[in-house]
Motif scaffolding. Structure first.
Motif, short mmCIF file in Angstrom:
data_model
loop_
_atom_site.label_atom_id
_atom_site.label_comp_id
_atom_site.label_asym_id
_atom_site.label_seq_id
_atom_site.Cartn_x
_atom_site.Cartn_y
_atom_site.Cartn_z
N ASP A 36 0.83 -1.21 0.00
CA ASP A 36 0.00 0.00 0.00
C ASP A 36 0.86 1.26 0.00
O ASP A 36 0.58 2.23 -0.70
CB ASP A 36 -0.93 -0.03 1.21
N THR A 37 1.93 1.19 0.75
CA THR A 37 2.84 2.36 0.81
C THR A 37 3.50 2.60 -0.53
O THR A 37 3.60 3.75 -1.01
CB THR A 37 3.91 2.13 1.88
N GLU A 38 3.93 1.53 -1.20
CA GLU A 38 4.57 1.70 -2.50
C GLU A 38 3.57 2.20 -3.53
O GLU A 38 3.92 2.99 -4.42
CB GLU A 38 5.17 0.36 -2.95
N MET A 39 2.30 1.74 -3.43
CA MET A 39 1.28 2.22 -4.35
C MET A 39 1.04 3.72 -4.17
O MET A 39 0.91 4.47 -5.14
CB MET A 39 -0.01 1.44 -4.14
N ARG A 40 0.97 4.13 -2.93
CA ARG A 40 0.78 5.56 -2.67
C ARG A 40 1.95 6.39 -3.22
O ARG A 40 1.77 7.48 -3.78
CB ARG A 40 0.62 5.80 -1.17
N LYS A 41 3.16 5.88 -3.05
CA LYS A 41 4.33 6.59 -3.60
C LYS A 41 4.27 6.67 -5.10
O LYS A 41 4.59 7.70 -5.72
CB LYS A 41 5.61 5.89 -3.17
N SER A 42 3.81 5.56 -5.74
CA SER A 42 3.73 5.54 -7.20
C SER A 42 2.70 6.54 -7.70
O SER A 42 2.91 7.22 -8.70
CB SER A 42 3.39 4.13 -7.67
N ILE A 43 1.58 6.62 -7.00
CA ILE A 43 0.54 7.59 -7.40
C ILE A 43 1.04 9.01 -7.20
O ILE A 43 0.82 9.90 -8.03
CB ILE A 43 -0.75 7.34 -6.60
N ALA A 44 1.74 9.24 -6.12
CA ALA A 44 2.22 10.60 -5.82
C ALA A 44 3.28 11.06 -6.81
O ALA A 44 3.34 12.22 -7.19
CB ALA A 44 2.75 10.67 -4.39
N THR A 45 4.13 10.16 -7.25
CA THR A 45 5.22 10.53 -8.16
C THR A 45 4.88 10.31 -9.61
O THR A 45 5.69 10.61 -10.49
CB THR A 45 6.48 9.73 -7.81
N GLY A 46 3.68 9.77 -9.90
CA GLY A 46 3.30 9.54 -11.28
C GLY A 46 3.98 8.35 -11.89
O GLY A 46 4.09 8.26 -13.12
N ASP A 47 4.50 7.47 -11.07
CA ASP A 47 5.18 6.29 -11.58
C ASP A 47 4.14 5.30 -12.09
O ASP A 47 3.16 5.00 -11.40
CB ASP A 47 6.01 5.67 -10.46
N GLU A 48 4.29 4.76 -13.32
CA GLU A 48 3.32 3.87 -13.94
C GLU A 48 3.68 2.39 -13.77
O GLU A 48 3.03 1.52 -14.32
CB GLU A 48 3.21 4.18 -15.44
#
Length: 329
Positions: free
Chosen positions: A310-322
Protein backbone atom coordinates in the motif's frame (compact mmCIF):
# COMPACT_ATOMS: atom_id res chain seq x y z
CA UNK A 1 129.96 100.73 -34.08
CA UNK A 2 128.15 97.42 -34.17
CA UNK A 3 128.06 97.27 -30.36
CA UNK A 4 126.51 100.75 -30.30
CA UNK A 5 123.74 99.66 -32.66
CA UNK A 6 122.92 96.65 -30.45
CA UNK A 7 122.85 98.86 -27.36
CA UNK A 8 120.54 101.32 -29.09
CA UNK A 9 118.21 98.48 -30.06
CA UNK A 10 118.01 97.27 -26.46
CA UNK A 11 117.34 100.81 -25.27
CA UNK A 12 114.57 101.19 -27.83
CA UNK A 13 112.94 97.90 -26.82
CA UNK A 14 113.22 98.79 -23.14
CA UNK A 15 111.71 102.18 -23.78
CA UNK A 16 108.77 100.66 -25.62
CA UNK A 17 108.19 98.19 -22.79
CA UNK A 18 108.36 100.99 -20.24
CA UNK A 19 105.89 103.07 -22.21
CA UNK A 20 103.53 100.07 -22.47
CA UNK A 21 103.70 99.42 -18.72
CA UNK A 22 103.12 103.09 -17.94
CA UNK A 23 100.22 103.25 -20.40
CA UNK A 24 98.66 100.20 -18.74
CA UNK A 25 99.27 101.35 -15.17
CA UNK A 26 98.31 104.98 -15.76
CA UNK A 27 94.96 105.30 -17.59
CA UNK A 28 95.62 108.83 -18.77
CA UNK A 29 92.59 108.94 -21.04
CA UNK A 30 90.28 107.91 -18.19
CA UNK A 31 91.92 110.48 -15.93
CA UNK A 32 91.31 113.19 -18.53
CA UNK A 33 87.66 112.13 -18.84
CA UNK A 34 87.23 112.36 -15.07
CA UNK A 35 88.88 115.77 -14.82
CA UNK A 36 86.79 117.13 -17.69
CA UNK A 37 83.61 115.86 -15.99
CA UNK A 38 84.48 117.55 -12.72
CA UNK A 39 85.54 114.39 -10.88
CA UNK A 40 88.66 115.10 -8.86
CA UNK A 41 90.83 112.00 -8.82
CA UNK A 42 94.58 111.65 -8.81
CA UNK A 43 96.80 109.63 -11.10
CA UNK A 44 98.28 107.88 -8.09
CA UNK A 45 94.84 106.65 -7.03
CA UNK A 46 94.25 105.17 -10.49
CA UNK A 47 97.62 103.42 -10.31
CA UNK A 48 96.69 102.10 -6.87
CA UNK A 49 93.45 100.69 -8.31
CA UNK A 50 95.51 98.79 -10.87
CA UNK A 51 97.64 97.36 -8.09
CA UNK A 52 94.50 96.38 -6.15
CA UNK A 53 93.29 94.50 -9.25
CA UNK A 54 90.40 96.88 -9.78
CA UNK A 55 89.47 97.92 -13.30
CA UNK A 56 89.54 101.74 -13.10
CA UNK A 57 86.97 102.21 -15.86
CA UNK A 58 84.42 100.02 -14.00
CA UNK A 59 84.53 102.46 -11.07
CA UNK A 60 85.45 105.84 -12.53
CA UNK A 61 82.96 105.92 -15.41
CA UNK A 62 79.94 105.19 -13.15
CA UNK A 63 81.26 107.90 -10.83
CA UNK A 64 81.35 110.30 -13.79
CA UNK A 65 77.72 109.44 -14.63
CA UNK A 66 76.61 109.97 -11.04
CA UNK A 67 78.44 113.29 -10.81
CA UNK A 68 76.88 114.56 -14.02
CA UNK A 69 73.46 113.45 -12.71
CA UNK A 70 74.00 115.42 -9.52
CA UNK A 71 74.32 112.39 -7.23
CA UNK A 72 77.26 112.69 -4.82
CA UNK A 73 79.10 109.38 -4.43
CA UNK A 74 82.34 108.37 -2.80
CA UNK A 75 84.83 106.56 -5.00
CA UNK A 76 85.91 104.45 -2.04
CA UNK A 77 82.35 103.12 -1.67
CA UNK A 78 82.20 102.30 -5.37
CA UNK A 79 85.54 100.50 -5.24
CA UNK A 80 84.49 98.55 -2.14
CA UNK A 81 81.30 97.47 -3.89
CA UNK A 82 83.33 96.36 -6.92
CA UNK A 83 85.69 94.33 -4.73
CA UNK A 84 82.66 92.73 -3.03
CA UNK A 85 81.55 91.37 -6.40
CA UNK A 86 78.85 93.91 -7.13
CA UNK A 87 77.93 95.57 -10.39
CA UNK A 88 78.87 99.23 -9.88
CA UNK A 89 77.49 100.35 -13.22
CA UNK A 90 74.08 98.78 -12.56
CA UNK A 91 73.89 100.32 -9.08
CA UNK A 92 74.70 103.80 -10.40
CA UNK A 93 72.15 103.46 -13.20
CA UNK A 94 69.56 102.46 -10.60
CA UNK A 95 70.45 105.48 -8.44
CA UNK A 96 70.11 107.83 -11.40
CA UNK A 97 66.73 106.33 -12.39
CA UNK A 98 65.48 106.48 -8.80
CA UNK A 99 66.58 110.10 -8.46
CA UNK A 100 64.76 111.11 -11.64
CA UNK A 101 61.64 109.25 -10.50
CA UNK A 102 61.78 110.84 -7.01
CA UNK A 103 62.27 107.46 -5.34
CA UNK A 104 64.15 107.48 -2.06
CA UNK A 105 67.07 105.12 -2.73
CA UNK A 106 70.51 105.51 -1.20
CA UNK A 107 73.77 103.97 -2.32
CA UNK A 108 74.05 101.60 0.64
CA UNK A 109 70.55 100.25 0.07
CA UNK A 110 71.12 99.89 -3.68
CA UNK A 111 74.44 98.13 -3.06
CA UNK A 112 72.80 95.75 -0.59
CA UNK A 113 70.07 94.91 -3.11
CA UNK A 114 72.69 94.28 -5.80
CA UNK A 115 74.80 92.06 -3.55
CA UNK A 116 71.65 90.12 -2.60
CA UNK A 117 71.48 88.94 -6.21
CA UNK A 118 68.61 91.13 -7.39
CA UNK A 119 68.69 93.45 -10.37
CA UNK A 120 68.37 96.79 -8.61
CA UNK A 121 68.04 98.70 -11.88
CA UNK A 122 65.15 96.49 -12.99
CA UNK A 123 63.60 96.86 -9.53
CA UNK A 124 63.60 100.63 -9.90
CA UNK A 125 62.05 100.32 -13.35
CA UNK A 126 59.33 97.98 -12.02
CA UNK A 127 58.73 100.39 -9.18
CA UNK A 128 58.12 103.17 -11.70
CA UNK A 129 56.44 101.08 -14.38
CA UNK A 130 54.46 98.19 -12.81
CA UNK A 131 55.06 94.72 -14.20
CA UNK A 132 52.41 92.23 -15.33
CA UNK A 133 52.96 88.58 -14.38
CA UNK A 134 50.95 85.90 -16.16
CA UNK A 135 50.09 82.98 -13.92
CA UNK A 136 50.04 79.43 -15.27
CA UNK A 137 46.66 77.77 -15.73
CA UNK A 138 45.16 76.84 -12.37
CA UNK A 139 42.60 74.01 -12.18
CA UNK A 140 40.09 73.90 -9.33
CA UNK A 141 36.70 72.28 -8.66
CA UNK A 142 33.54 74.03 -7.53
CA UNK A 143 31.18 72.48 -5.00
CA UNK A 144 28.94 71.11 -7.78
CA UNK A 145 31.85 68.97 -9.01
CA UNK A 146 32.66 70.89 -12.22
CA UNK A 147 36.31 71.67 -12.85
CA UNK A 148 37.30 75.21 -13.87
CA UNK A 149 40.65 76.18 -15.36
CA UNK A 150 41.56 79.82 -14.70
CA UNK A 151 44.46 82.04 -15.71
CA UNK A 152 45.18 85.41 -14.15
CA UNK A 153 47.32 88.47 -14.78
CA UNK A 154 48.94 89.95 -11.68
CA UNK A 155 50.10 93.55 -11.82
CA UNK A 156 52.91 94.15 -9.33
CA UNK A 157 55.16 97.00 -8.35
CA UNK A 158 58.57 96.50 -6.78
CA UNK A 159 58.82 97.39 -3.12
CA UNK A 160 62.32 98.83 -2.74
CA UNK A 161 62.30 98.49 1.03
CA UNK A 162 61.60 94.74 0.86
CA UNK A 163 63.91 93.75 -1.97
CA UNK A 164 66.47 92.46 0.52
CA UNK A 165 65.00 89.40 2.19
CA UNK A 166 61.65 89.58 0.41
CA UNK A 167 60.19 86.69 -1.57
CA UNK A 168 60.20 86.78 -5.36
CA UNK A 169 57.80 86.20 -8.23
CA UNK A 170 57.50 82.47 -7.60
CA UNK A 171 55.96 83.12 -4.20
CA UNK A 172 53.51 85.61 -5.71
CA UNK A 173 52.45 83.07 -8.35
CA UNK A 174 52.08 80.30 -5.78
CA UNK A 175 49.95 82.44 -3.47
CA UNK A 176 47.74 83.71 -6.29
CA UNK A 177 47.24 80.15 -7.52
CA UNK A 178 46.31 79.03 -4.02
CA UNK A 179 43.85 81.92 -3.71
CA UNK A 180 42.22 81.05 -7.05
CA UNK A 181 41.80 77.41 -6.01
CA UNK A 182 40.29 78.48 -2.69
CA UNK A 183 37.87 80.94 -4.32
CA UNK A 184 36.66 78.48 -6.96
CA UNK A 185 36.42 75.68 -4.40
CA UNK A 186 34.13 77.77 -2.19
CA UNK A 187 31.74 78.58 -5.07
CA UNK A 188 28.46 76.65 -4.90
CA UNK A 189 28.21 76.23 -8.67
CA UNK A 190 30.61 76.76 -11.52
CA UNK A 191 28.02 78.99 -13.24
CA UNK A 192 28.44 81.50 -10.42
CA UNK A 193 32.16 81.73 -11.16
CA UNK A 194 31.60 82.07 -14.90
CA UNK A 195 29.00 84.78 -14.37
CA UNK A 196 31.18 86.83 -12.03
CA UNK A 197 34.92 86.09 -12.39
CA UNK A 198 35.69 89.40 -10.68
CA UNK A 199 34.66 87.77 -7.43
CA UNK A 200 37.80 85.64 -7.65
CA UNK A 201 39.99 88.71 -8.14
CA UNK A 202 38.44 90.55 -5.21
CA UNK A 203 38.64 87.52 -2.94
CA UNK A 204 42.28 86.83 -3.77
CA UNK A 205 43.33 90.48 -3.61
CA UNK A 206 41.74 90.89 -0.18
CA UNK A 207 44.00 88.21 1.32
CA UNK A 208 47.13 90.37 1.28
CA UNK A 209 49.19 87.94 -0.74
CA UNK A 210 52.10 90.38 -1.12
CA UNK A 211 53.00 90.18 2.56
CA UNK A 212 56.68 89.39 3.01
CA UNK A 213 57.45 89.67 -0.70
CA UNK A 214 59.53 92.13 -2.69
CA UNK A 215 56.46 93.28 -4.59
CA UNK A 216 53.23 95.13 -4.01
CA UNK A 217 50.23 93.63 -5.78
CA UNK A 218 48.24 96.36 -7.51
CA UNK A 219 45.59 94.24 -9.20
CA UNK A 220 44.67 90.67 -10.05
CA UNK A 221 42.67 90.22 -13.24
CA UNK A 222 41.18 86.93 -14.41
CA UNK A 223 42.25 86.61 -18.04
CA UNK A 224 40.52 83.35 -18.92
CA UNK A 225 38.21 80.77 -17.35
CA UNK A 226 37.54 77.45 -19.09
CA UNK A 227 35.24 74.61 -18.06
CA UNK A 228 37.09 71.36 -17.53
CA UNK A 229 35.95 67.88 -16.56
CA UNK A 230 32.94 66.91 -14.50
CA UNK A 231 35.07 65.61 -11.67
CA UNK A 232 32.07 65.11 -9.39
CA UNK A 233 30.43 62.75 -11.89
CA UNK A 234 33.72 60.92 -12.41
CA UNK A 235 34.11 60.47 -8.67
CA UNK A 236 30.54 59.20 -8.37
CA UNK A 237 31.10 56.80 -11.26
CA UNK A 238 34.28 55.50 -9.65
CA UNK A 239 32.47 55.16 -6.32
CA UNK A 240 29.58 53.31 -7.97
CA UNK A 241 32.03 50.98 -9.69
CA UNK A 242 33.78 50.36 -6.39
CA UNK A 243 30.45 49.67 -4.66
CA UNK A 244 29.54 47.29 -7.51
CA UNK A 245 32.76 45.38 -7.09
CA UNK A 246 32.21 45.16 -3.33
CA UNK A 247 28.64 43.91 -3.88
CA UNK A 248 29.86 41.35 -6.41
CA UNK A 249 32.51 40.15 -4.00
CA UNK A 250 29.96 39.77 -1.23
CA UNK A 251 27.53 37.98 -3.57
CA UNK A 252 30.30 35.62 -4.64
CA UNK A 253 31.07 34.99 -1.01
CA UNK A 254 27.42 34.18 -0.27
CA UNK A 255 27.23 31.93 -3.36
CA UNK A 256 30.33 30.05 -2.27
CA UNK A 257 28.86 29.61 1.20
CA UNK A 258 25.57 28.36 -0.32
CA UNK A 259 27.42 25.88 -2.53
CA UNK A 260 29.40 24.65 0.44
CA UNK A 261 26.24 24.29 2.49
CA UNK A 262 24.53 22.45 -0.38
CA UNK A 263 27.41 20.03 -0.66
CA UNK A 264 27.31 19.53 3.08
CA UNK A 265 23.57 18.77 2.98
CA UNK A 266 24.08 16.34 0.09
CA UNK A 267 26.70 14.56 2.13
CA UNK A 268 24.30 14.33 5.05
CA UNK A 269 21.56 12.96 2.75
CA UNK A 270 23.90 10.30 1.42
CA UNK A 271 24.87 9.44 4.95
CA UNK A 272 21.22 9.13 5.96
CA UNK A 273 20.51 6.97 2.88
CA UNK A 274 23.35 4.70 3.86
CA UNK A 275 21.89 4.41 7.35
CA UNK A 276 18.47 3.65 5.81
CA UNK A 277 19.88 0.93 3.56
CA UNK A 278 21.69 -0.53 6.51
CA UNK A 279 18.51 -0.50 8.56
CA UNK A 280 16.48 -2.05 5.70
CA UNK A 281 19.07 -4.80 5.38
CA UNK A 282 18.43 -5.76 9.01
CA UNK A 283 14.62 -6.11 8.51
CA UNK A 284 14.63 -9.65 6.98
CA UNK A 285 16.90 -10.89 9.74
CA UNK A 286 14.61 -9.34 12.33
CA UNK A 287 11.55 -10.99 10.71
CA UNK A 288 13.25 -14.37 10.67
CA UNK A 289 14.18 -14.00 14.30
CA UNK A 290 10.59 -13.05 15.14
CA UNK A 291 9.29 -16.19 13.36
CA UNK A 292 11.75 -18.40 15.24
CA UNK A 293 10.83 -16.98 18.61
CA UNK A 294 7.10 -17.07 17.88
CA UNK A 295 6.59 -13.34 18.18
CA UNK A 296 5.17 -13.12 14.65
CA UNK A 297 2.79 -15.33 12.73
CA UNK A 298 1.90 -15.85 9.10
CA UNK A 299 -0.99 -13.39 9.23
CA UNK A 300 1.26 -10.77 10.73
CA UNK A 301 3.67 -11.23 7.86
CA UNK A 302 0.81 -10.93 5.34
CA UNK A 303 -0.40 -7.73 6.94
CA UNK A 304 3.18 -6.41 6.86
CA UNK A 305 3.40 -7.10 3.13
CA UNK A 306 0.01 -5.46 2.55
CA UNK A 307 1.11 -2.32 4.37
CA UNK A 308 4.33 -2.24 2.39
CA UNK A 309 2.49 -2.71 -0.91
CA UNK A 310 0.00 0.00 0.00
CA UNK A 311 2.84 2.36 0.81
CA UNK A 312 4.57 1.70 -2.50
CA UNK A 313 1.28 2.22 -4.35
CA UNK A 314 0.78 5.56 -2.67
CA UNK A 315 4.33 6.59 -3.60
CA UNK A 316 3.73 5.54 -7.20
CA UNK A 317 0.54 7.59 -7.40
CA UNK A 318 2.22 10.60 -5.82
CA UNK A 319 5.22 10.53 -8.16
CA UNK A 320 3.30 9.54 -11.28
CA UNK A 321 5.18 6.29 -11.58
CA UNK A 322 3.32 3.87 -13.94
CA UNK A 323 5.13 0.73 -12.87
CA UNK A 324 2.95 -2.02 -11.40
CA UNK A 325 3.24 -2.64 -7.75
CA UNK A 326 4.63 -5.93 -6.57
CA UNK A 327 1.81 -8.56 -6.14
CA UNK A 328 0.93 -9.63 -2.69
CA UNK A 329 2.41 -12.85 -1.47
Amino acid sequence: MQQLDIFSLFVLIGGLLLISVVAWAVPVRLWVEAISAGVRIGISYLIGMRLRKVTPAAVVRPLIWATKAGIPLNINDLEAHYLAGGDVMRVVRALISADKASIDLGFQQAAAIDLAGRDVFEAVQVSVNPKVINTPKVAAMAIDGIQLIAQARVTVRANINRLVGGAGEDTILARVGEGIVSSIGSAVTHQAVLENPDAISKSVLAKGLDSGTAFEILSIDIADVDVGKNIGADLQAHQADADKQVAQARAEERRAMAVAQEQEMKAKVEEMKADLVKAEAEVPAALAEAFRQGHMGVMDYVRYNNVQSDTEMRKSIATGDEEDTEPLA
